[in-house]
Design a protein around this motif. Structure first.
Motif, short mmCIF file in Angstrom:
data_model
loop_
_atom_site.label_atom_id
_atom_site.label_comp_id
_atom_site.label_asym_id
_atom_site.label_seq_id
_atom_site.Cartn_x
_atom_site.Cartn_y
_atom_site.Cartn_z
N LYS A 1 1.45 13.98 7.26
CA LYS A 1 1.90 14.48 5.95
C LYS A 1 0.96 14.04 4.83
O LYS A 1 0.71 14.79 3.88
N LEU A 2 0.46 12.82 4.94
CA LEU A 2 -0.48 12.34 3.93
C LEU A 2 -1.77 13.16 3.96
O LEU A 2 -2.33 13.51 2.92
N GLU A 3 -2.22 13.49 5.17
CA GLU A 3 -3.44 14.30 5.30
C GLU A 3 -3.21 15.72 4.79
O GLU A 3 -4.10 16.32 4.18
N ALA A 4 -2.00 16.25 5.03
CA ALA A 4 -1.68 17.60 4.54
C ALA A 4 -1.75 17.66 3.02
O ALA A 4 -2.23 18.65 2.45
N ARG A 5 -1.28 16.62 2.35
CA ARG A 5 -1.36 16.58 0.89
C ARG A 5 -2.81 16.53 0.42
O ARG A 5 -3.19 17.17 -0.56
N LYS A 6 -3.58 15.74 1.13
CA LYS A 6 -4.99 15.61 0.77
C LYS A 6 -5.70 16.95 0.85
O LYS A 6 -6.51 17.31 -0.02
N LYS A 7 -5.40 17.73 1.88
CA LYS A 7 -6.02 19.05 2.05
C LYS A 7 -5.62 20.01 0.93
O LYS A 7 -6.38 20.90 0.57
N LYS A 8 -4.43 19.82 0.38
CA LYS A 8 -3.97 20.66 -0.73
C LYS A 8 -4.51 20.19 -2.08
O LYS A 8 -4.24 20.81 -3.12
N GLY A 9 -5.24 19.09 -2.06
CA GLY A 9 -5.76 18.56 -3.31
C GLY A 9 -4.74 17.80 -4.12
O GLY A 9 -4.90 17.61 -5.33
N LEU A 10 -3.65 17.36 -3.46
CA LEU A 10 -2.58 16.64 -4.15
C LEU A 10 -2.67 15.15 -3.83
O LEU A 10 -3.00 14.76 -2.71
N HIS A 11 -2.34 14.31 -4.80
CA HIS A 11 -2.37 12.88 -4.59
C HIS A 11 -1.02 12.38 -4.08
O HIS A 11 0.03 13.00 -4.30
N THR A 12 -1.06 11.25 -3.40
CA THR A 12 0.17 10.64 -2.93
C THR A 12 0.80 9.85 -4.08
O THR A 12 0.17 9.58 -5.11
N ALA A 13 2.04 9.45 -3.87
CA ALA A 13 2.75 8.69 -4.90
C ALA A 13 2.01 7.38 -5.20
O ALA A 13 1.86 6.98 -6.37
N ARG A 14 1.54 6.72 -4.17
CA ARG A 14 0.84 5.44 -4.38
C ARG A 14 -0.49 5.64 -5.08
O ARG A 14 -0.89 4.82 -5.93
N GLU A 15 -1.18 6.71 -4.75
CA GLU A 15 -2.45 6.99 -5.42
C GLU A 15 -2.23 7.25 -6.91
O GLU A 15 -3.04 6.85 -7.75
N ARG A 16 -1.13 7.91 -7.25
CA ARG A 16 -0.83 8.19 -8.65
C ARG A 16 -0.59 6.90 -9.44
O ARG A 16 -1.10 6.74 -10.55
N LEU A 17 0.15 5.98 -8.84
CA LEU A 17 0.41 4.72 -9.53
C LEU A 17 -0.86 3.87 -9.60
O LEU A 17 -1.12 3.21 -10.61
N THR A 18 -1.64 3.90 -8.54
CA THR A 18 -2.89 3.13 -8.54
C THR A 18 -3.83 3.61 -9.63
O THR A 18 -4.49 2.80 -10.32
N SER A 19 -3.89 4.93 -9.84
CA SER A 19 -4.78 5.47 -10.88
C SER A 19 -4.26 5.18 -12.28
O SER A 19 -5.02 5.19 -13.24
N PHE A 20 -2.96 4.91 -12.39
CA PHE A 20 -2.33 4.71 -13.69
C PHE A 20 -2.45 3.27 -14.19
O PHE A 20 -2.80 3.02 -15.34
N PHE A 21 -2.19 2.32 -13.33
CA PHE A 21 -2.16 0.92 -13.75
C PHE A 21 -3.57 0.32 -13.84
O PHE A 21 -4.47 0.70 -13.09
N ASP A 22 -3.73 -0.61 -14.76
CA ASP A 22 -5.01 -1.31 -14.91
C ASP A 22 -5.44 -1.92 -13.57
O ASP A 22 -4.66 -2.64 -12.91
N GLY A 23 -6.68 -1.62 -13.18
CA GLY A 23 -7.21 -2.20 -11.95
C GLY A 23 -6.53 -1.71 -10.70
O GLY A 23 -6.79 -2.24 -9.60
N GLY A 24 -5.64 -0.71 -10.83
CA GLY A 24 -4.92 -0.20 -9.67
C GLY A 24 -3.92 -1.19 -9.10
O GLY A 24 -3.43 -1.02 -7.98
N GLN A 25 -3.57 -2.21 -9.89
CA GLN A 25 -2.69 -3.26 -9.40
C GLN A 25 -1.29 -3.14 -10.00
O GLN A 25 -1.15 -2.87 -11.19
N PHE A 26 -0.29 -3.36 -9.16
CA PHE A 26 1.09 -3.33 -9.67
C PHE A 26 1.97 -4.17 -8.75
O PHE A 26 1.64 -4.43 -7.59
N LEU A 27 3.10 -4.59 -9.31
CA LEU A 27 4.10 -5.33 -8.56
C LEU A 27 5.18 -4.34 -8.14
O LEU A 27 5.89 -3.78 -8.98
#
Length: 517
Positions: free
Chosen positions: A26-52
């Protein structure tokens, strides 16, 4: 006592399972559609990609319809706290790879726990919505979960800023949580938001519509006005969320992120003296004026494609964060209609609850006339602006650039509605109506008896304008703080904003006012 290798191995395995989302396929299917995963979205949002992360190991508690043994990583939603530009913020991202991101009891509990934490800690919330709706197998518990989220959205309203990102499907009751937040950002590709989709509409009404007709970002940005920003991609949506956050305080007891270290500069801007058309009836783009006033021409426009006769958005003027409301003469001649009233009133109220000063730029000939407007309730909708400005206790600075007629003059925050300072350009016209209309009413007999009625009407209109509509008349009665050169506007407004930042205003004690919704 040292932790045994077996326990560490078990922890690593549990984490691996929880972090796996819906699995590699499923993760690969999203990648092929050009869509990011939920974790990738949060990583891109928070400073340094770090979150608790909060609740990594939470899973559903449903034992019906074969769900008992079904693994659902993090129960389809990631909840976290982290930093954006060095400031704490809470965020959640629904994971479409896990059961379509559908909401169940534990999924909702994770979101509610995050919202409770944000309220208690005074930090903004960003919610990334990508969900197929309620988890059918959980029935009433899923519905209860939605209700609890809505309740918390309402509790947090006016306490901390809430930003919603629509990054995938957001259907049915799920759409109401974003609707209860302050701002909605929607991606063009892969995102839909609707209550009833095309199939339901066809079954109920017989009408054939497409998803673009009812649920696309373009539709919501330009027609329904449900969203505030449209993004070309999910990545841009997160960038807009960051940009928006840069103008907002973390909560309602903090000031916006002003930069008071910027020195006050009263240097005139001669470009503003030349920017207004010589023909008073000719339109112009008010955004060109806004860009001369704000620092580095950096203006974040809100609801750009909706009610384009009214421009609202955020900027800084010599370091001071400000919310700007302006008539747009290039569209509908800057008149105020139903949608423009709603757009402005909502924005004014947001700025007020989060201590953001207001700058109003005026050039309007009145409320838009027409039977559709009257039957649509322009009286009620226009009253929202009167209410919003009157109720606002933040610093309010108004600049009348050109026309300010009748009820629309009052709707654009004069001193009578609590403006702290009102500046007018020499081109300003303040009157019950335009000079031509007023002359035709006041001097109807004199005009009709003249050898050249048209020339007489123009002569009397000019006389009326110079005597009764000129800004000096209003200034002589203290309705205007000062008549200024356009070139002086940035410096004067900057000083006025700084002088009123310490403003404190109390109102009669009450639960809340009853805005004419």
């Amino acid at each position: 006592m040292a932790i045994s290798p077996k326990l560490l191995e078990e922890l690593a395995e549990k984490r691996k399972i929880a972090l796996s989302g819906g699995g590699p396929e499923k993760l690969e299917a999203r990648k092929k559609k050009g869509l990011h995963t939920a974790r990738e979205r949060l990583t891109s949002f928070f400073d340094g990609g770090q979150f608790l992360e909060l609740g990594l190991h939470v899973e559903h508690s449903c034992h019906d319809f074969g769900m008992a043994d079904k693994h659902m990583a993090a129960d389809g939603v990631i909840t976290a706290i982290g930093y954006v530009d060095g400031r704490p913020i809470a965020a959640f991202a629904q994971d479409f790879t896990v059961g379509g991101g559908a909401v169940g009891r534990m999924h909702a509990k994770k979101i509610c726990d995050l919202l409770d934490y944000a309220k208690q800690s005074g930090m903004p919330v960003v919610g990334i919505n990508d969900s197929g709706g309620a988890r059918i197998q959980e029935g009433d518990e899923a519905l209860s979960g939605y209700g609890q989220i809505f309740f918390r959205n309402t509790l947090l309203s006016g306490v901390v800023p809430q930003i919603s990102v629509i990054a995938g499907p957001c259907a049915g009751g799920a759409a109401y949580s974003p609707a209860l937040t302050d701002f909605i950002i929607m991606a063009k590709n892969g995102a839909q938001m609707f209550i009833c989709g095309p199939e339901v509409i066809k079954a109920a009404t017989g009408a054939t519509v497409t998803m673009d007709d009812v649920g696309s970002a373009v539709t919501h940005a330009s027609i329904s006005g449900n969203i505030h920003f449209i993004a070309d991609s999910g990545v841009e949506a997160m960038q807009i969320a960051k940009k928006l956050h840069s103008f907002l305080p973390s909560n309602n007891v903090m000031d916006p992120p002003h930069n008071l270290n910027v020195p006050l500069d009263m240097t005139p801007d001669p470009v503003l003296n030349e920017i207004m058309p010589s023909n008073g009836k000719e339109g112009f783009d008010v955004k060109k004026i806004i860009e001369r006033l704000v620092d580095n021409a950096d203006f974040l426009e809100v609801q750009r494609d909706f009610a384009r006769n009214m421009v609202v958005g955020f900027g800084r003027i010599q370091g001071i964060v400000v919310g700007i409301i302006a008539n747009q003469p290039n569209f509908k001649a800057g008149t105020i209609d139903i949608d423009a009233s709603d757009k402005a009133a909502r924005f004014i109220r947001f700025c007020n609850v989060f201590n953001i000063p207001l700058l109003t730029l005026v050039d309007t000939g009145g409320f838009l006339p027409g039977i559709q407007q009257e039957r649509g309730g322009i009286i009620r909708h226009g009253a929202k602006m009167l209410f919003a400005y009157s109720a606002a206790t933040v610093p309010k600075i108004t600049v009348i650039m050109r026309k300010a007629y009748g009820g629309a003059y009052l709707a654009m925050c004069p001193k009578d509605l609590g403006a702290d300072m009102v500046f007018a350009w020499p081109t300003a016209e303040i009157a019950v109506m335009g000079a031509a209309g007023a002359a035709n009413i006041l001097f109807k007999r004199e005009i009709s008896a003249a050898p050249d009625p048209k020339a007489k009407a123009a002569e009397l209109a000019a006389e009326y304008q110079s005597k009764f509509a000129a800004p000096y008349r209003a200034a002589s009665k203290a309705f205007i703080t000062d008549v200024i050169e356009p070139s002086e506007t940035r410096g004067k407004v900057a000083m006025a904003l700084r002088a009123t930042l310490s403003k404190r205003e109390t109102r009669p004690p009450k639960k809340h006012g009853n805005i004419p919704l």
